[in-house]
Design a protein around this motif. Structure first.
Motif, short mmCIF file in Angstrom:
data_model
loop_
_atom_site.label_atom_id
_atom_site.label_comp_id
_atom_site.label_asym_id
_atom_site.label_seq_id
_atom_site.Cartn_x
_atom_site.Cartn_y
_atom_site.Cartn_z
N PHE A 57 0.84 -1.21 0.00
CA PHE A 57 0.00 0.00 0.00
C PHE A 57 0.87 1.25 0.00
CE2 PHE A 57 -4.55 0.90 0.71
CZ PHE A 57 -4.52 2.26 0.85
N MET A 58 1.87 1.28 0.87
CA MET A 58 2.74 2.45 0.98
C MET A 58 3.58 2.63 -0.27
SD MET A 58 3.84 1.99 4.99
CE MET A 58 5.42 2.74 4.82
N VAL A 111 1.14 0.74 14.23
CA VAL A 111 2.44 1.39 14.40
C VAL A 111 2.86 1.31 15.87
CG1 VAL A 111 3.73 3.55 14.21
CG2 VAL A 111 2.03 2.95 12.48
N ASP A 116 -7.89 1.78 -4.07
CA ASP A 116 -8.89 1.95 -5.12
C ASP A 116 -8.27 2.20 -6.50
OD1 ASP A 116 -9.82 5.41 -4.25
OD2 ASP A 116 -7.91 4.45 -4.69
N SER A 168 -9.65 2.97 10.24
CA SER A 168 -10.18 2.97 8.89
C SER A 168 -9.74 1.71 8.17
CB SER A 168 -9.65 4.21 8.15
OG SER A 168 -10.18 4.27 6.85
N THR A 169 -10.63 1.18 7.35
CA THR A 169 -10.28 0.06 6.47
C THR A 169 -9.94 0.67 5.12
OG1 THR A 169 -11.83 -1.37 7.66
CG2 THR A 169 -11.06 -2.13 5.51
N LEU A 170 -8.66 0.57 4.73
CA LEU A 170 -8.18 1.26 3.54
C LEU A 170 -8.03 0.27 2.39
CD1 LEU A 170 -5.34 3.20 5.41
CD2 LEU A 170 -7.57 4.11 4.78
N ALA A 206 3.42 5.88 -2.90
CA ALA A 206 4.57 6.73 -3.19
C ALA A 206 4.89 6.75 -4.69
CB ALA A 206 5.78 6.24 -2.40
N ARG A 244 10.69 -0.71 3.28
CA ARG A 244 10.52 -0.08 1.97
C ARG A 244 11.32 -0.76 0.87
NH1 ARG A 244 10.66 6.34 2.87
NH2 ARG A 244 12.24 5.95 4.44
#
Lengths: 250, 313
Positions: A122-123, A162, A219, A214-216, A127, A244
């Motif tokens: 996701f991250m 986190v 999309d 939140s459920t991310l 980016a 990363r």
């Protein structure tokens, strides 16, 4: 009276500190906090026990029973929820995977798939999608909805923390191309490639993981599954680490 | 109902267990100031000018880092030791953000974005400076509940006298280590009560608020900034983790994400509860309203002027 209050306040601190030490020594720390904070909790617990032992030797003129009751009520609640959560996880039908070292890549049909977790992917995609590996192997929990069932899709999601449960979010991806839809709530591993595709929000809007901020659901990208198989729940079902670059935390 | 209560209890327990070490550290630091630092020593270290005091308050977090839970007992003790509010209050507001740990986590969470780091620091520094300037030459008794005397000590004794004495004569009896532990323990107990209250409020919101409600705030800049600020106050996420949470709301404008990480360490449910335990009501009102209004207007303005994380201001 002040001596009694000091003793009781000291006892309350010893109980809290003792609970923190018990949590660190046991297997359920991760229910609440990122395991990287175990040393901090252990030290704080020990210091609280020390302070609790010292408190009766220094009197206070103030008598404030409310703070004592509040702390004791909290400790009772914490002990209860720790045992209740422990019962839930040990009773889970999917069992628990034994901790083991995993290779950073898995080979399927002559192609390599990079093991990573949903938060890392996701991250990376947020980016710059160009830096994310094209073929990935993820694992997580299945979430289904009637709208997605009609499209032959499901959502792969996993809670990411986190610091503590209070900051938990659940990043996930829509998975398409699976031969059959796995059971809602089951743990699966999905090896596939991600492709840009606008996801119908109406289909994922009803997907929510309880207890998170939140459920991310991404999309912009979906995972085209090469192989989906049911697995046991990992020893640490929550994501606590985010890398990363390879080797990813998975 | 059972599952809801279990989740609620888990969240409350998590918040308290995460905050407890920092609250304990803050209580120990505050107690150390109480027992070991004399008023004269502190007075020598404090700048005489308003600019110097506010400036030192802003950057004190780099030397004495603390999260928002631990900083309130520290500041309370500093005020009672004669540190001017003009320095202590900016430290309380900015310290949870302007410290090495949170600066690093912010930088990492926003994908190594220096502009986002700058905006977070800016949005925190402005209200801190504003409060510092507004406080002028105010003294601790003007701000603290009880006028700055330590609760339980005889009223004729000043705030420098310790709680560890039970006879009310105002002197610290026995060894200093015992005084340190007893001060820290009682501060922890007192602040801990309010921490638990704040955690309960945050737990109720997290457990029962519908997750889909967030999408309502994605509309425009004003609604996004206001919505994210409200969320930050209600969620009460610690300042080390809130940047990662904000970064996850990638569909929101950058300035809305900044408003989340700026207001949270200065105003949230845990902090409001602790403020009410320490400060007079009108001071609490100022501590809540000033940052809220400033962060809101600055973020909306910056957002409408096109500031985003991709460009330096």
């Amino acid at each position: 009276m002040t001596r009694l209050v000091s003793i009781l306040e000291g006892a309350a601190l010893i109980l809290l500190g003792g609970f923190m030490l018990h949590l660190v020594r046991g297997d359920s720390y991760w229910y609440f906090l990122n395991p990287k904070f175990e040393p901090l909790t252990a030290v704080a617990g020990a210091v609280l026990v020390l302070i609790g032992l010292a408190l009766p030797f220094s009197l206070s003129r103030e008598i404030r029973p409310t703070r004592l009751f509040v702390l004791l009520a909290f400790v009772c609640m914490a002990v209860w929820v720790q045992s209740a959560t422990n019962r839930e996880y040990t009773a889970e039908p999917y069992g628990m995977e034994e901790p083991q070292a995993v290779e950073s890549r898995v080979e399927l049909g002559g192609e390599e798939y990079v093991r990573m977790n949903t938060a890392e992917l996701f991250m990376l995609l947020a980016a710059d999608s160009g830096t994310a590996p094209k073929r990935v192997a993820l694992r997580g929990m299945v979430r289904r909805s009637p709208e997605m069932d009609r499209q032959g899709r499901f959502v792969l999601v996993r809670m990411a923390i986190v610091c503590c449960l209070a900051d938990a979010v659940a990043p996930g991806f829509v998975v398409v191309g699976s031969k059959s839809l796995p059971e809602d709530g089951a743990w699966v591993s999905v090896a596939g490639r991600f492709e840009p595709l606008a996801v119908d929000k109406a289909g994922v809007g009803s997907i929510a993981v309880q207890g998170v901020i939140s459920t991310l659901i991404n999309d912009k990208f979906v995972i085209y599954s090469r192989k989906t198989e049911q697995v046991k729940r990992p020893e640490l079902p929550f994501i606590f680490e985010f890398r990363r670059e390879e080797p990813y935390a998975y | 109902m059972y599952e809801d209560f279990r989740i609620f209890s888990s969240i409350v327990t998590a918040i308290v267990l995460e905050s407890a070490p920092f609250l304990l550290l803050g209580s120990l630091v505050g107690a150390a100031f109480e027992v070991f630092a004399s008023r004269e020593w502190l007075a020598r270290k404090i700048p005489k000018s308003a600019v110097g005091r506010i400036g030192m308050g802003l950057i004190a977090g780099m030397v004495l880092p603390s999260c928002e839970c631990g900083i309130v007992p520290i500041v309370r003790r500093l005020l009672m030791k004669g540190v001017p509010p003009q320095m202590a209050i900016p430290y309380m507001m900015a310290g949870p953000v302007i410290n090495p740990i949170v600066l690093a986590s912010t930088y990492v969470a926003f994908q190594d974005s220096l502009p986002m780091l700058f905006w977070r620091v800016f949005m925190v520094a402005v209200p801190a400076v504003a409060m510092g300037l507004a406080l002028g030459r105010a003294k601790a008794p003007d701000l603290l509940l009880g006028g700055g005397t330590i609760l339980g000590s005889a009223p004729e004794h000043g705030p420098e006298h310790g709680l560890s004495c039970g006879c009310g004569c105002g002197h610290v009896h026995g060894p200093r280590w015992l005084a340190l532990l007893s001060h820290a323990g009682r501060d922890f107990l007192q602040m801990g009560k309010y921490l638990i209250f704040g955690a309960v409020a945050a737990g109720l919101f997290k457990t029962f608020a519908p997750q889909g409600a967030l999408s309502f705030f994605e509309g425009n800049m004003i609604v996004s900034v206001g919505g994210m600020m409200l969320l930050a106050i209600l969620l009460s996420v610690c300042s080390e983790a809130d940047a990662f949470v904000a970064a996850g709301f990638s569909t929101f404008p950058a300035m809305a994400q900044i408003s989340f990480v700026a207001i949270g360490p200065m105003v949230d449910l845990k902090l409001i509860a602790m403020f009410l335990a320490v400060f007079k009501r009108r001071v609490v009102l100022a501590l809540v309203l000033v940052p809220t209004v400033l962060v809101f207007f600055l973020c909306v303005l910056a957002g409408m002027l096109g500031a985003d994380w991709g460009a330096l201001p």
